[in-house]
Scaffold this active site. Sequence first.
Site, PDB file in Angstrom:
ATOM      1  CE  LYS A  22      -1.850   1.568   4.036  1.00  0.00           C
ATOM      2  NZ  LYS A  22      -1.563   2.985   4.287  1.00  0.00           N
ATOM      3  CG  ASN A  23       2.409   2.705   3.548  1.00  0.00           C
ATOM      4  OD1 ASN A  23       1.225   2.970   3.335  1.00  0.00           O
ATOM      5  ND2 ASN A  23       2.906   2.591   4.767  1.00  0.00           N
ATOM      6  NE  ARG A  93       0.213  12.290   7.170  1.00  0.00           N
ATOM      7  CZ  ARG A  93       0.581  13.515   7.504  1.00  0.00           C
ATOM      8  NH1 ARG A  93      -0.287  14.353   8.000  1.00  0.00           N
ATOM      9  NH2 ARG A  93       1.823  13.904   7.345  1.00  0.00           N
ATOM     10  CB  CYS A 117      -5.314  10.995  12.152  1.00  0.00           C
ATOM     11  SG  CYS A 117      -3.633  10.440  12.304  1.00  0.00           S
ATOM     12  NE  ARG A 122       0.218  10.365  10.162  1.00  0.00           N
ATOM     13  CZ  ARG A 122      -0.126   9.276   9.483  1.00  0.00           C
ATOM     14  NH1 ARG A 122      -1.281   8.721   9.674  1.00  0.00           N
ATOM     15  NH2 ARG A 122       0.699   8.746   8.605  1.00  0.00           N
ATOM     16  N   PRO A 123       1.419  16.823  11.191  1.00  0.00           N
ATOM     17  CG  PRO A 123       3.091  18.164  12.107  1.00  0.00           C
ATOM     18  CD  PRO A 123       2.343  16.877  12.326  1.00  0.00           C
ATOM     19  CG  ASP A 125       6.102  20.770  10.107  1.00  0.00           C
ATOM     20  OD1 ASP A 125       5.445  19.700  10.129  1.00  0.00           O
ATOM     21  OD2 ASP A 125       7.121  20.939  10.782  1.00  0.00           O
ATOM     22  CG  ASP A 308       2.973   1.659   9.401  1.00  0.00           C
ATOM     23  OD1 ASP A 308       2.571   2.498  10.235  1.00  0.00           O
ATOM     24  OD2 ASP A 308       3.080   1.919   8.190  1.00  0.00           O
ATOM     25  CB  VAL A 330       7.460   6.924  14.324  1.00  0.00           C
ATOM     26  CG1 VAL A 330       7.085   7.629  13.023  1.00  0.00           C
ATOM     27  CG2 VAL A 330       8.751   6.133  14.147  1.00  0.00           C
ATOM     28  NE  ARG A 400      -7.689   4.469   5.712  1.00  0.00           N
ATOM     29  CZ  ARG A 400      -7.491   5.732   6.018  1.00  0.00           C
ATOM     30  NH1 ARG A 400      -8.113   6.252   7.051  1.00  0.00           N
ATOM     31  NH2 ARG A 400      -6.670   6.477   5.328  1.00  0.00           N
TER      32      ARG A 400
HETATM   33  C1  UD1 Z   1       4.221   6.992   6.210  1.00  0.00           C
HETATM   34  C2  UD1 Z   1       3.356   5.775   6.058  1.00  0.00           C
HETATM   35  C3  UD1 Z   1       2.804   5.338   7.413  1.00  0.00           C
HETATM   36  C4  UD1 Z   1       3.940   5.149   8.405  1.00  0.00           C
HETATM   37  C5  UD1 Z   1       4.834   6.382   8.451  1.00  0.00           C
HETATM   38  C6  UD1 Z   1       6.076   6.195   9.319  1.00  0.00           C
HETATM   39  C7  UD1 Z   1       2.417   6.011   3.826  1.00  0.00           C
HETATM   40  C8  UD1 Z   1       1.202   6.220   3.011  1.00  0.00           C
HETATM   41  N1  UD1 Z   1       2.256   6.067   5.159  1.00  0.00           N
HETATM   42  O1  UD1 Z   1       3.390   8.035   6.693  1.00  0.00           O
HETATM   43  O2  UD1 Z   1       2.096   4.107   7.223  1.00  0.00           O
HETATM   44  O3  UD1 Z   1       3.405   4.915   9.683  1.00  0.00           O
HETATM   45  O4  UD1 Z   1       5.283   6.717   7.122  1.00  0.00           O
HETATM   46  O5  UD1 Z   1       6.822   5.126   8.873  1.00  0.00           O
HETATM   47  O6  UD1 Z   1       3.487   5.748   3.334  1.00  0.00           O
HETATM   48  N2  UD1 Z   1       5.897  14.784  10.575  1.00  0.00           N
HETATM   49  C9  UD1 Z   1       5.948  16.134  10.867  1.00  0.00           C
HETATM   50  N3  UD1 Z   1       5.836  17.024   9.821  1.00  0.00           N
HETATM   51  C10 UD1 Z   1       5.697  16.618   8.517  1.00  0.00           C
HETATM   52  C11 UD1 Z   1       5.653  15.229   8.241  1.00  0.00           C
HETATM   53  C12 UD1 Z   1       5.762  14.330   9.291  1.00  0.00           C
HETATM   54  O7  UD1 Z   1       6.070  16.517  12.013  1.00  0.00           O
HETATM   55  O8  UD1 Z   1       5.616  17.467   7.619  1.00  0.00           O
HETATM   56  C13 UD1 Z   1       5.985  13.797  11.690  1.00  0.00           C
HETATM   57  C14 UD1 Z   1       4.693  12.975  11.826  1.00  0.00           C
HETATM   58  O9  UD1 Z   1       3.733  13.666  12.582  1.00  0.00           O
HETATM   59  C15 UD1 Z   1       5.204  11.722  12.486  1.00  0.00           C
HETATM   60  C16 UD1 Z   1       6.595  11.544  11.885  1.00  0.00           C
HETATM   61  O10 UD1 Z   1       6.975  12.835  11.393  1.00  0.00           O
HETATM   62  O11 UD1 Z   1       5.312  11.909  13.871  1.00  0.00           O
HETATM   63  C17 UD1 Z   1       6.664  10.517  10.772  1.00  0.00           C
HETATM   64  O12 UD1 Z   1       5.808  10.889   9.724  1.00  0.00           O
HETATM   65  P1  UD1 Z   1       6.098  10.502   8.205  1.00  0.00           P
HETATM   66  O13 UD1 Z   1       7.376   9.746   8.095  1.00  0.00           O
HETATM   67  O14 UD1 Z   1       5.926  11.727   7.373  1.00  0.00           O
HETATM   68  O15 UD1 Z   1       4.890   9.522   7.905  1.00  0.00           O
HETATM   69  P2  UD1 Z   1       3.885   9.534   6.677  1.00  0.00           P
HETATM   70  O16 UD1 Z   1       4.636   9.786   5.417  1.00  0.00           O
HETATM   71  O17 UD1 Z   1       2.705  10.372   6.998  1.00  0.00           O
END
Ligand code: UD1
Length: 419
Positions: A22-23, A93, A117, A122-123, A125, A308, A330, A400
Amino acid sequence: MGEFVVRGGRRLDGTLRVHGAKNAALPIMAASVLASGPVTLEGVPRLRDVDVMTEVLTALGATVRWVSHSSLVIDPSGINEYVIPQELMMKMRASIFVIGPLLARMGHAVALQPGGCSIGDRPIDIHIYGFEQLGAQVSETEIGTRLDAPELQAGLVHLSYPSVGATENLMMAAARTPGETRIRNAAMEPEIVDLAQFLEKMGATVRGAGTSDIRIVGQRELSGVTHTIIPDRIEAATFMLAAAATGGHVVLENCIAEHLPGLMGRLRDVGCRVEERDGDVVELTTPEKYKTTPISLHTGPYPGFATDMQAQFMAFLLKVPGVHIISERVFENRLGHARELRRMGAQIVADQRVALIYGGRPLHAADVRALDLRAGAALVIAGLMTEGETVIADREIIERGYQDLDRRLTQLGADIIQR
Ligand code: UD1
């Protein structure tokens, strides 16, 4: 919303073929926006999140159709819209993945910032910062965050955290931006490597994917290609843990053991035999009885223990005698399943980040709720190892990320139905 009803206590045994990830599928579907012609994706899992990404692409003007049970053709040539519909952003998301490709293709992108969520705030930024480094102007509008960049500029982006989504979004935008973009402190997940291979096939040059330093040389024109999605390491882990939790045995085909660092070692630590064969077959055999082994782990970006897999691993640890510690590093709020597992009699003490798990004690069947996708999978595992009827509400949340979960577990000998 529906339910899964699990009558546990049966030993799982059998062979399964792991679906496409999926990812990996979601960002690669989004990256198809960059192509000038049709893209064929093979090994795409039939999941609700894939359906939502299909809706997103269709809303932007692409045509998307299934040509076999796991192959999708995406024709992006009709894309004429750069606002991601709000209701789709709210549904998933990962809709945010389309921002990078849209910005590179159209010069604009508008998306609602995804809200909090169940697993944390999960911002986005880090995504936004990265686009700014590539020359995008950011403004807040009534319909969401707007990015404008008639011409993106290749450059250096140093991420403050190796966000998977931000790394992917920036790689996609960079692939269609002439010049060399360098992403430092990049995420290193296998799904990043899959995306890099896809972008390379389309005509970009990507070096260093799978390390923390990725360099992308973009091209103004990227061609439509055919690509097969890598196997889903989280689905594989879930089946291994389900089998292990029931004292069972499973052979997984289309499973890349190298993508599961952390899991294999810990399964071996508690006495499981895990064998790799023929490059993509993994066989798990559980011991007669788990020995008392205290397990301590924390989640982290790849190659750390995947967040995950954390919930499913916690459910499995309830089977292993000893006091275990899991620390979630994480996401800030991803231990909610501890509360649901406690409804089944599990002895777990948890705050938002750390859980102490008292393993090897019996559980009892109960009515529980899937709080998020992986938390739901953990409850299915707990149900499978518990005598009596466990009812897991909000089945759709689990669906999902898992295709035909009930049918596949039934194939291994489980008693699970949906209603
Ligand atoms: C992806 C995966 C999700 C997995 C996660 C971590 C997909 C579709 N989803 O989610 O299944 O759990 O990686 O391995 O691939 N963060 C910020 N600012 C940002 C982006 C992220 O603070 O702009 C924080 C998040 O809140 C979180 C951490 O960074 O605490 C990791 O997030 P991220 O690696 O971005 O996960 P996703 O890409 O959303």
